[in-house]
Design a protein around this motif. Structure first.
Motif, PDB file in Angstrom:
ATOM      1  N   GLY A  53      -2.405  -0.203  -0.674  1.00 27.44           N
ATOM      2  CA  GLY A  53      -1.880   1.154  -0.890  1.00 27.44           C
ATOM      3  C   GLY A  53      -1.266   1.733   0.366  1.00 27.44           C
ATOM      4  O   GLY A  53      -0.192   2.334   0.330  1.00 27.44           O
ATOM      5  N   ILE A  54      -1.932   1.554   1.495  1.00 28.21           N
ATOM      6  CA  ILE A  54      -1.410   2.053   2.770  1.00 28.21           C
ATOM      7  C   ILE A  54      -0.107   1.350   3.107  1.00 28.21           C
ATOM      8  O   ILE A  54       0.863   1.975   3.560  1.00 28.21           O
ATOM      9  N   GLU A  55      -0.041   0.038   2.855  1.00 26.47           N
ATOM     10  CA  GLU A  55       1.184  -0.726   3.111  1.00 26.47           C
ATOM     11  C   GLU A  55       2.337  -0.197   2.253  1.00 26.47           C
ATOM     12  O   GLU A  55       3.456  -0.051   2.736  1.00 26.47           O
ATOM     13  N   SER A  56       2.057   0.113   0.995  1.00 21.99           N
ATOM     14  CA  SER A  56       3.090   0.674   0.113  1.00 21.99           C
ATOM     15  C   SER A  56       3.598   2.005   0.646  1.00 21.99           C
ATOM     16  O   SER A  56       4.791   2.279   0.634  1.00 21.99           O
ATOM     17  N   LEU A  57       2.670   2.844   1.100  1.00 19.43           N
ATOM     18  CA  LEU A  57       3.063   4.139   1.665  1.00 19.43           C
ATOM     19  C   LEU A  57       3.932   3.952   2.905  1.00 19.43           C
ATOM     20  O   LEU A  57       4.947   4.629   3.078  1.00 19.43           O
ATOM     21  N   ASN A  58       3.524   3.032   3.767  1.00 18.71           N
ATOM     22  CA  ASN A  58       4.293   2.776   4.992  1.00 18.71           C
ATOM     23  C   ASN A  58       5.700   2.261   4.687  1.00 18.71           C
ATOM     24  O   ASN A  58       6.630   2.487   5.459  1.00 18.71           O
TER      25      ASN A  58
END
Length: 101
Positions: free
Chosen positions: A76-81
């Motif tokens: 999820g964090i990777e998608s946001l980044n």
């Protein structure tokens, strides 16, 4: 009076009770609900809703280990980044497409 016939079906008692409770709140009799369903089957030329298995199950975090949960959160964090952000409406469409919900 219209020419009518009886329809008999055996269903789970709990399902029947739950459905009839909802129908009562809507002011619809079980007979009216069945009449509506049959009318929609005729109008649609088939069932008035999709009959399919969901493509996949949503991720259930309750059965995950801490490492598995951290891996999902990292995705999820990777998608946001990456800027992969959905609006609420886009998210609803995606849930419907992917999981049928």
């Amino acid at each position: 009076m219209a020419n009518t016939t009886a329809v008999y079906a055996r269903i789970d008692t709990g399902l029947k009770d739950s459905a009839e409770s909802i129908l009562a709140k809507l002011g619809i009799t079980p007979s009216s609900a069945i009449q509506m369903l049959y009318s929609q089957i005729v109008l649609c030329g088939g069932m008035p809703f999709d009959l399919r298995l969901p493509a996949a199950k949503p991720t259930d975090i309750a059965g995950m280990s801490r490492e598995e949960l951290n891996a999902e959160l990292a995705k999820g964090i990777e998608s946001l980044n990456k800027g992969e952000i959905l609006t609420a409406d886009e998210f609803d469409v995606e849930l419907s497409r992917e999981f049928g919900i």
